[in-house]
Design an enzyme around this catalytic site. Structure first.
Site, short mmCIF file in Angstrom:
data_model
loop_
_atom_site.label_atom_id
_atom_site.label_comp_id
_atom_site.label_asym_id
_atom_site.label_seq_id
_atom_site.Cartn_x
_atom_site.Cartn_y
_atom_site.Cartn_z
N LYS A 120 -10.50 -4.84 -4.21
CA LYS A 120 -11.62 -3.93 -4.46
C LYS A 120 -11.17 -2.52 -4.78
O LYS A 120 -11.93 -1.74 -5.34
CB LYS A 120 -12.66 -3.98 -3.33
N LYS A 127 -3.55 -10.33 -6.79
CA LYS A 127 -4.85 -10.70 -6.22
C LYS A 127 -5.95 -9.72 -6.66
O LYS A 127 -5.67 -8.54 -6.91
CB LYS A 127 -4.77 -10.79 -4.69
N LYS A 181 0.84 -1.22 0.00
CA LYS A 181 0.00 0.00 0.00
C LYS A 181 0.86 1.25 0.00
O LYS A 181 0.49 2.26 -0.60
CB LYS A 181 -0.96 0.00 1.19
P1 ATP Z 1 -8.28 -3.29 -0.72
O1 ATP Z 1 -8.26 -3.38 -2.20
O2 ATP Z 1 -8.81 -2.01 -0.20
O3 ATP Z 1 -6.98 -3.68 -0.08
P2 ATP Z 1 -9.34 -5.91 -0.46
O4 ATP Z 1 -10.13 -6.25 -1.68
O5 ATP Z 1 -8.00 -6.48 -0.35
O6 ATP Z 1 -9.34 -4.35 -0.24
P3 ATP Z 1 -10.20 -6.22 2.31
O7 ATP Z 1 -11.31 -5.41 2.83
O8 ATP Z 1 -8.83 -5.80 2.68
O9 ATP Z 1 -10.28 -6.36 0.74
O10 ATP Z 1 -10.42 -7.74 2.74
C1 ATP Z 1 -11.63 -8.31 3.14
C2 ATP Z 1 -11.50 -9.81 3.19
O11 ATP Z 1 -11.42 -10.35 1.87
C3 ATP Z 1 -10.25 -10.31 3.91
O12 ATP Z 1 -10.58 -11.46 4.68
C4 ATP Z 1 -9.32 -10.70 2.80
O13 ATP Z 1 -8.43 -11.72 3.18
C5 ATP Z 1 -10.29 -11.20 1.75
N1 ATP Z 1 -9.76 -11.03 0.40
C6 ATP Z 1 -9.40 -9.87 -0.19
N2 ATP Z 1 -9.00 -10.07 -1.45
C7 ATP Z 1 -9.10 -11.40 -1.67
C8 ATP Z 1 -8.82 -12.23 -2.80
N3 ATP Z 1 -8.39 -11.73 -3.93
N4 ATP Z 1 -9.03 -13.56 -2.68
C9 ATP Z 1 -9.50 -14.08 -1.53
N5 ATP Z 1 -9.78 -13.35 -0.42
C10 ATP Z 1 -9.58 -12.03 -0.48
#
Ligand code: ATP
Ligand code: LTN
Length: 331
Positions: free
Chosen positions: A200, A197, A115
């Site tokens: 969002k 990965k 980040k």
């Molecule tokens: P950001 O893009 O803001 O970092 P993010 O998509 O990584 O957000 P988070 O809110 O940080 O999402 O994570 C919420 C949950 O979703 C956590 O348990 C995280 O481990 C899971 N998660 C996030 N991305 C993935 C992915 N690509 N595959 C599986 N699990 C995920």
């Protein structure tokens, strides 16, 4: 601790709309686990502001996120679904745990490094100490199990280390939590860069499927998914795009990897993409319908938000009182 049931805690940041990664990696498992445990599922809005947010957007997204938890199958009467910022104990314990977290530990966090590299203009102290607040989220409720995607494994390890360190000094204050990382869906990859990965906050909307995407858009995004120049279907790390599509298919259908490969073998990438697209569009339809229904029931959502924050606050205060006493803050 609070009754006979073990405690589950998990959360998502309100940094965007829920993606298929969030759903398959976390939310789907939350729904599966919710009978046997006392479950708290938080919209971790305090974590979201470690990256600059537009205030109106953050408010809107936080509410939509909370509604998507419910739409995906979490019963707000049985699960404590609430905003992190509505329970001040998170920030209080977060500060305390900052003082039991070493910079050397924080320096190793890959999420911070990723980040910080992405937001070079705003590498703030909150982003750096994010894991201490996350540890507070979890330890505040004497959590036994934390269902997350595999990207959060490192944050769970530091949480356990902080809890053990604290307990070593003051006696048994915190339950030591275990991660729960599902077998399928633990790491869903970007549809455009399958080595990365799905996230969002990805700027490329084609890289992610959002839970609330229109079915036709979902199918279109899958058709455009990046694969490779070969056309042979195999489940292998050398074919991250294909592997990802098969993982997504298996998560929705419950099919094993081997049988999915057998179904698609020899049929070409176009066919695989179309079937996975249809499966996901259909699989998400009930969630989308429920979300629409909830959107028309604003008073109900308001009452859930209020009642659940009270429940969470009650639980949080129990731990917080104990912690403050142990470390010597005046009663
Ligand atoms: P950001 O893009 O803001 O970092 P993010 O998509 O990584 O957000 P988070 O809110 O940080 O999402 O994570 C919420 C949950 O979703 C956590 O348990 C995280 O481990 C899971 N998660 C996030 N991305 C993935 C992915 N690509 N595959 C599986 N699990 C995920
Ligand atoms: N750090 C997590 C979100 C998060 C969380 C938590 C997950 C904040 N607090 C407590 C589980 C338990 C993330 O970035 N996905």
């Amino acid at each position: 601790m609070f009754d006979d049931k073990k405690v589950i805690f998990s959360g998502m940041q309100a940094t965007g709309s829920i993606t298929l990664g969030n759903y398959l990696g976390a939310l789907k498992n939350w729904v599966k686990l919710n009978e046997e445990y006392t479950c708290l599922y938080s919209v971790v809005d305090l974590h979201s502001i470690t990256v600059r947010q537009d205030p109106a957007e953050l408010r809107k997204r936080s509410r939509a996120l909370l509604m998507q938890y419910i739409a995906a199958g979490l019963d707000p009467e049985k699960n404590i679904i609430y905003y992190q910022s509505h329970v001040s104990g998170h920030a209080e314990l977060g500060w305390i745990l900052n003082c039991y977290t070493y910079m050397g530990e924080l320096n190793r966090m890959t999420q911070f490094k990723d980040k910080a590299a992405k937001h070079t203009d705003n590498i703030n102290a909150g982003l750096y100490t994010y894991p201490a607040l996350m540890a507070a989220d979890i330890l505040l409720y004497q959590t036994d199990v934390v269902p997350v995607g595999s990207d959060q494994k490192q944050h769970l390890e530091i949480t356990r280390d902080i809890a053990l360190r604290f307990n070593n000094i003051y006696g048994d204050v915190f339950t030591i939590p275990e991660p729960y990382i599902g077998k399928e869906g633990a790491r869903i990859m970007s549809l455009q860069e399958p080595e990365k990965k799905m996230s969002k906050s990805d700027e490329n909307a084609n890289a992610s499927i959002y839970l609330l995407d229109d079915p036709e858009l979902i199918k279109k995004k899958f058709k455009r998914a990046v694969t490779d120049s070969d056309n042979a279907i195999a489940y292998s790390v050398d074919k991250p795009g294909i592997k990802n599509l098969i993982d997504i298919y298996c998560s929705f259908t419950g099919e094993s990897t081997d049988s999915a490969v057998a179904i698609f073998e020899g049929k070409g990438y176009g066919n695989l993409k179309a079937i996975v697209g249809d499966t996901v569009a259909e699989g998400l339809r009930p969630i989308q319908e429920k979300f629409k229904e909830l959107s028309q029931n604003s008073d109900y959502i308001d009452s859930i938000i209020k009642a659940n924050a009270e429940k969470a606050n009650y639980m949080a205060q129990k731990t917080l009182r104990k912690v403050k006493k142990k470390i010597g803050l005046p009663q």
